[in-house]
Each structure stands twice: as structure tokens, then as C-alpha cells.
Design an enzyme around this catalytic site. Structure first.
Site, mmCIF file in Angstrom:
data_model
loop_
_atom_site.group_PDB
_atom_site.id
_atom_site.type_symbol
_atom_site.label_atom_id
_atom_site.label_comp_id
_atom_site.label_asym_id
_atom_site.label_seq_id
_atom_site.Cartn_x
_atom_site.Cartn_y
_atom_site.Cartn_z
ATOM 1 N N GLU A 28 46.638 -16.146 52.727
ATOM 2 C CA GLU A 28 46.269 -15.658 54.077
ATOM 3 C C GLU A 28 46.626 -14.187 54.263
ATOM 4 O OE1 GLU A 28 46.701 -18.167 57.516
ATOM 5 O OE2 GLU A 28 46.788 -19.918 56.206
ATOM 6 N N GLY A 29 46.435 -13.429 53.203
ATOM 7 C CA GLY A 29 46.754 -12.003 53.241
ATOM 8 C C GLY A 29 48.128 -11.754 52.675
ATOM 9 N N ALA B 170 37.034 -21.636 52.970
ATOM 10 C CA ALA B 170 36.701 -21.075 51.658
ATOM 11 C C ALA B 170 36.212 -19.640 51.784
ATOM 12 C CB ALA B 170 35.653 -21.956 50.979
ATOM 13 N N LEU B 171 37.152 -18.724 51.614
ATOM 14 C CA LEU B 171 36.847 -17.297 51.736
ATOM 15 C C LEU B 171 37.009 -16.593 50.377
ATOM 16 C CD1 LEU B 171 36.320 -14.994 53.889
ATOM 17 C CD2 LEU B 171 38.800 -14.735 54.040
ATOM 18 N N GLN C 43 71.447 -19.102 44.729
ATOM 19 C CA GLN C 43 72.626 -18.419 44.191
ATOM 20 C C GLN C 43 73.913 -19.154 44.589
ATOM 21 O OE1 GLN C 43 72.271 -16.086 42.099
ATOM 22 N NE2 GLN C 43 74.336 -15.283 41.861
ATOM 23 N N GLY D 38 74.811 -22.006 42.449
ATOM 24 C CA GLY D 38 75.196 -21.748 41.053
ATOM 25 C C GLY D 38 74.225 -22.411 40.083
ATOM 26 N N ILE E 73 41.099 -22.772 46.839
ATOM 27 C CA ILE E 73 40.813 -23.407 48.126
ATOM 28 C C ILE E 73 41.773 -24.582 48.322
ATOM 29 C CG2 ILE E 73 39.000 -24.426 49.570
ATOM 30 C CD1 ILE E 73 38.707 -21.342 48.637
ATOM 31 N N SER F 226 41.990 -9.984 48.592
ATOM 32 C CA SER F 226 42.328 -9.043 49.675
ATOM 33 C C SER F 226 41.079 -8.305 50.154
ATOM 34 C CB SER F 226 43.333 -8.000 49.177
ATOM 35 O OG SER F 226 44.452 -8.615 48.605
ATOM 36 N N GLU G 83 37.335 -15.464 46.471
ATOM 37 C CA GLU G 83 36.523 -15.628 45.248
ATOM 38 C C GLU G 83 37.286 -15.033 44.065
ATOM 39 O OE1 GLU G 83 32.692 -13.855 45.869
ATOM 40 O OE2 GLU G 83 32.298 -15.113 47.634
HETATM 41 C C1 LIG Z 1 48.590 -21.330 47.067
HETATM 42 C C2 LIG Z 1 47.391 -20.569 47.512
HETATM 43 C C3 LIG Z 1 46.554 -21.137 48.451
HETATM 44 C C4 LIG Z 1 45.405 -20.435 48.872
HETATM 45 N N1 LIG Z 1 44.540 -21.041 49.743
HETATM 46 C C5 LIG Z 1 43.389 -20.413 50.080
HETATM 47 C C6 LIG Z 1 42.409 -21.082 50.883
HETATM 48 O O1 LIG Z 1 42.592 -22.231 51.314
HETATM 49 N N2 LIG Z 1 41.245 -20.436 51.165
HETATM 50 C C7 LIG Z 1 40.997 -19.182 50.705
HETATM 51 O O2 LIG Z 1 39.920 -18.651 51.001
HETATM 52 N N3 LIG Z 1 41.899 -18.521 49.932
HETATM 53 C C8 LIG Z 1 43.084 -19.101 49.607
HETATM 54 N N4 LIG Z 1 44.003 -18.472 48.795
HETATM 55 C C9 LIG Z 1 43.693 -17.137 48.298
HETATM 56 C C10 LIG Z 1 44.591 -16.052 48.857
HETATM 57 O O3 LIG Z 1 44.296 -15.819 50.206
HETATM 58 C C11 LIG Z 1 44.434 -14.802 47.966
HETATM 59 O O4 LIG Z 1 45.027 -15.127 46.713
HETATM 60 C C12 LIG Z 1 45.089 -13.583 48.558
HETATM 61 O O5 LIG Z 1 44.385 -13.147 49.692
HETATM 62 C C13 LIG Z 1 45.205 -12.432 47.548
HETATM 63 O O6 LIG Z 1 44.006 -12.227 46.899
HETATM 64 P P1 LIG Z 1 43.962 -12.089 45.287
HETATM 65 O O7 LIG Z 1 44.678 -13.242 44.706
HETATM 66 O O8 LIG Z 1 42.566 -11.865 44.899
HETATM 67 O O9 LIG Z 1 44.822 -10.806 44.974
HETATM 68 P P2 LIG Z 1 44.278 -9.268 45.014
HETATM 69 O O10 LIG Z 1 43.528 -9.013 46.266
HETATM 70 O O11 LIG Z 1 43.587 -8.963 43.736
HETATM 71 O O12 LIG Z 1 45.661 -8.490 45.050
HETATM 72 C C14 LIG Z 1 46.504 -8.324 43.905
HETATM 73 C C15 LIG Z 1 47.717 -7.484 44.335
HETATM 74 O O13 LIG Z 1 47.295 -6.191 44.768
HETATM 75 C C16 LIG Z 1 47.775 -5.929 46.075
HETATM 76 N N5 LIG Z 1 46.763 -5.125 46.789
HETATM 77 C C17 LIG Z 1 45.443 -5.351 46.858
HETATM 78 N N6 LIG Z 1 44.846 -4.392 47.595
HETATM 79 C C18 LIG Z 1 45.830 -3.565 48.018
HETATM 80 C C19 LIG Z 1 45.866 -2.380 48.820
HETATM 81 N N7 LIG Z 1 44.767 -1.882 49.373
HETATM 82 N N8 LIG Z 1 47.062 -1.792 49.039
HETATM 83 C C20 LIG Z 1 48.187 -2.300 48.495
HETATM 84 N N9 LIG Z 1 48.228 -3.405 47.726
HETATM 85 C C21 LIG Z 1 47.057 -4.042 47.496
HETATM 86 C C22 LIG Z 1 47.958 -7.298 46.710
HETATM 87 O O14 LIG Z 1 48.884 -7.230 47.788
HETATM 88 C C23 LIG Z 1 48.479 -8.097 45.520
HETATM 89 O O15 LIG Z 1 49.851 -7.869 45.378
HETATM 90 C C24 LIG Z 1 45.144 -19.144 48.367
HETATM 91 C C25 LIG Z 1 46.028 -18.567 47.431
HETATM 92 C C26 LIG Z 1 47.132 -19.267 46.993
HETATM 93 C C27 LIG Z 1 48.041 -18.641 45.988
#
Ligand SMILES: Cc1cc2nc3c(=O)[nH]c(=O)nc-3n(C[C@H](O)[C@H](O)[C@H](O)COP(=O)(O)OP(=O)(O)OC[C@H]3O[C@@H](n4cnc5c(N)ncnc54)[C@H](O)[C@@H]3O)c2cc1C
Length: 373
Positions: free
Chosen positions: A346-347, A108-109, A319, A322, A141, A116, A111
Site C-alpha cells: 500500500e505504498g 489488483a493494482l 533482542q 536473546g 494480490i 510504486s 504489476e
Molecule cells: C505482502 C504484500 C501484499 C501486497 N498486496 C497487494 C495487493 O493486494 N494488491 C496490490 O495491488 N498490490 C499489493 N502489493 C504490492 C505492493 O503494493 C507493492 O509491492 C509496493 O507498492 C511496491 O512496489 P514494487 O514492489 O513494485 O517496488 P518498486 O516500486 O519497484 O520499488 C522498489 C524500491 O524503490 C523505492 N522507490 C521507488 N520509487 C521511488 C522514488 N520515486 N523515490 C524513492 N524511492 C523509490 C521503493 O520505495 C522501494 O524501496 C503487495 C505487496 C506485498 C509485499
């Protein structure tokens, strides 16, 4: 691994269909095969941590069941921080149970305001006697509803950015922890929000040093990010198999569509991209298993390229199918939905590119510095 996936996991995945629960029978099949052991040291009931084995397992599982694949991944995401940062008691208490699949874990990282940008997290952990009091919301999470425990990250020093984050083991049922199943993903996924409200976590549950949580989080991602790439290989391979089969059967203008270059070149692109991604994934895994130290760049490259590749490959497979390819209930349509989220979690792809670029530039500067001195 291929046999476990095809003979045990596949029929169960088909039986349970599109539920975002994590069926106990799938976990039991994985336990029986001893699959969780590949994530843990022998000393604690595992077979020894192996990135290559993890990648092979995820590639096989994701072809048939995203639920099984994610469950293995989460066992690593929640368990590996204990492997790298846990003390003897923590390792003895949790690792054998995680290796046996008797406890399921999560990580759980993220929020609502910090994905990111991990340093902007707002969850706090304040020392109070022999406990830390945790407050904050963790979003997205995975397996959070099913998991028995997990690793949670919170700020122990709000003014120090990444250097003010600590990691803690939490367990389900702790007073002040509520688990809300509010998020519905486009594909199968047990995804929850965790709310910590004055949740007292024993100080003995802190993993590693106070304010050392960010390093633990990133070390864990080194291993798991490349394995997201491996999971994407399985998704892409499933899509390619479906596309090849369909193209041989489907006829237009009196011929199988595979006889048209417009289709067969797609198959060639799909197979080539898949193999290129596979090389990146297993290079990163092999380097890690050989003890090359941090493999951040290679792991990010594998995750970025393989997940984007899976998006392209699955799209081509749709694709080739079809109209029937975009029909609800078709395997290729399910794969299309499943291939999307790994490009985010995961990023994101953009964050992987930032990591790779930063490391390339740092290496170049170090080389320049060496030449000048
Ligand atoms: C199915 C799923 C499972 C997940 N499971 C977990 C989990 O088990 N535990 C956990 O902790 N998290 C989990 N996550 C969270 C996930 O890691 C985050 O959603 C992800 O890291 C992106 O964060 P965000 O959604 O806040 O997007 P944001 O950080 O708000 O980003 C929005 C957009 O802006 C872009 N962006 C942001 N900063 C920059 C920059 N400096 N330069 C260029 N582009 C940028 C991003 O690439 C993205 O396209 C999960 C997410 C999903 C969808």
C-alpha cells in the site's frame, strides 16, 4: 473486538498455524461478529463506514492473526472502491454481500513492472461492444486465491498516464482469468498473481467514469493506509507484551533482565513509540470520520510512522529475548517476519514520504500565492 480477537480468532490462528490459506472458520467467526459491516454504508447492509472502527478492529486482529487482519483489509480495499465510485446497481449487487462477509474481495493494482509507479501499468482494457477486453498481469494480490471478486485497474487510454486508468469489478471464474499461487511470502499471506488474457468484463462492471480509476484507487488508499498503521500497532503491542513478560522472568547475573537499564529503557522506548504511532493513526481516522475530506497526508503519516515503528519495536523485542528470540516457532520471531511487509505494501515508506512532502510543499506554495495576490 478485543474479545472476538482473543477468544475466537486467536485459538483458530493457533490451530491452523503457518498456512497461507484463509481458513473458512476464521471468516465465519468474523462474519458472526459482523465485523465486515464497519466498512459499508447502512443503506447497503453495513453499520456505516467508520475509519476509527476499522483501525480498532485491525489493531485487535493483527495481534493474533495476520490472516484475519488482512482479510478485513482486503474487504475494504475491494469494497471501498464500490462505495466511492459504484453506481446504484453495483452497490445493490455487491455491497450487502461484502458487508455480510458472504463474498470476499481483493484489490489488483500492482504489476510486475508497476508497483510504486502506478502510471507505468501495462494492463489494458479495450472496449468491444458491451464489454471491455482485459489483458495483463497483476502481481502480489493479497487474498487473491480465496477472494470471490475484486477490483482491477487497467489502462483504457495508454497515452494519458494516471489519467488513462479505469477500475473494473472482476469475479472469480470469469473466462480468461487465471489465478496463480506462485508467491511465497516470508510471513503468512495468501498472495497470488492474476493473469487476464482476453478476459471479457461487462462494461457494466466499470467503476466510475472511464479513465477515472486512479482517483478511485487513491481515495481507497486514504482509508486503508491509515489502517495498515493500525495493524502495525497490534503487531507492536503483541511484541511489547511478550518482551515485558519475558524480561520479568528471564534472569541473568542473579537478577531479572528487566532490572537492567539496557533492557528497561528499551521497554520505555517501545511503549512511547507505540503511543506516538497510535495518536497518528487515530488522528487520521477521526478526521476521516468527521468528514474532513481527503486525509491523504495524515493517512500517509500514520502508515509510514506506525509501520516503521513496528519494525523497530519488534526488533527490540527479539533482542530482549536473546537467542530464543531468533528461534523458529517463537511468537516474537513470527512477529518479526510479519512486521516487514507492511513497510512495503500500500505504498512503501519512501512513497509515503513523497506524498507527505509533496502535500506540504503544495500547501506552502498555495499560502505564498495567497499572500502575493
Ligand atoms: C505482502 C504484500 C501484499 C501486497 N498486496 C497487494 C495487493 O493486494 N494488491 C496490490 O495491488 N498490490 C499489493 N502489493 C504490492 C505492493 O503494493 C507493492 O509491492 C509496493 O507498492 C511496491 O512496489 P514494487 O514492489 O513494485 O517496488 P518498486 O516500486 O519497484 O520499488 C522498489 C524500491 O524503490 C523505492 N522507490 C521507488 N520509487 C521511488 C522514488 N520515486 N523515490 C524513492 N524511492 C523509490 C521503493 O520505495 C522501494 O524501496 C503487495 C505487496 C506485498 C509485499
Amino acid at each position: 473486538m478485543e474479545r472476538l480477537s482473543r477468544e475466537k480468532v486467536k485459538p483458530l490462528a493457533e490451530q491452523y498455524g503457518e498456512t497461507d490459506e484463509v481458513p473458512q472458520e476464521i471468516i465465519d467467526a468474523m462474519k458472526e461478529a459482523g465485523i465486515f459491516r464497519i466498512l459499508f454504508p447502512e443503506q447497503y447492509g453495513g453499520d456505516g463506514v467508520s475509519a476509527v472502527k476499522l483501525c480498532i478492529a485491525r489493531e485487535a486482529l493483527s495481534r493474533f492473526s495476520v490472516v484475519a487482519d488482512v482479510t478485513l483489509a482486503m474487504q475494504g480495499l475491494g469494497g471501498y472502491p464500490i462505495v466511492v465510485a459504484g453506481d446504484k446497481e453495483q452497490k445493490e449487487k455487491y455491497l450487502p454481500l461484502l458487508a455480510g462477509g458472504d463474498l470476499l474481495s481483493t484489490y489488483a493494482l500492482t504489476e510486475p513492472g508497476a508497483g510504486s509507479d502506478v502510471a507505468s501499468m501495462e494492463s489494458t482494457a479495450v472496449k468491444d461492444g458491451d464489454c471491455y477486453i482485459l489483458n495483463g498481469t497483476k502481481r502480489f494480490i493479497s487474498n487473491g486465491f480465496r477472494a470471490d471478486m475484486g477490483v482491477v485497474f487497467a489502462k483504457t487510454d495508454r497515452d494519458r498516464g494516471n489519467r488513462g486508468i479505469s477500475a473494473f469489478i472482476y469475479t472469480k471464474g470469469m473466462e480468461g482469468l487465471s489465478i496463480r499461487k506462485r508467491i511465497k511470502l516470508m510471513a503468512l499471506h495468501d498472495l497470488v498473481e492474476l493473469q487476464f488474457t482476453d478476459c471479457r468484463v461487462p462494461a457494466t462492471n466499470m467503476l466510475g467514469a472511464e479513465n477515472g480509476g486512479f482517483k478511485t484507487a487513491m481515495q481507497t488508499l486514504d482509508l486503508l493506509r491509515m489502517s495498515v498503521g493500525a495493524s502495525a500497532l497490534g503487531t507492536a503491542r503483541a511484541a511489547l507484551d511478550l518482551a515485558v513478560r519475558f524480561s520479568l522472568r528471564r534472569k541473568t547475573f542473579g537478577n531479572p533482565i528487566s532490572s537492567y537499564q539496557g533492557v528497561s529503557f528499551k521497554l520505555a522506548d517501545m511503549a512511547t513509540e507505540l503511543d506516538a504511532a497510535r495518536l497518528l493513526v487515530y488522528r487520521a481516522a477521526d478526521l476521516m470520520d468527521k468528514g474532513a475530506g481527503r486525509v491523504t497526508k495524515e493517512s500517509s503519516m500514520a502508515k509510514y510512522y506506525a509501520t516503521e515503528m513496528a519494525g523497530r519495536v519488534v526488533d527490540m523485542a527479539v533482542q530482549i529475548h536473546g537467542g530464543i528470540g531468533v528461534t523458529r516457532g517463537m511468537d516474537v520471531e513470527r512477529l518479526f517476519r510479519e512486521a516487514r511487509a507492511p513497510r512495503v505494501y500500500e505504498g512503501t515508506t519512501e512513497i509515503q514520504k513523497m506524498v507527505i512532502a509533496n502535500l506540504i510543499l503544495r500547501e506552502a506554495k498555495e499560502r505564498e500565492g495567497d499572500q502575493q495576490s
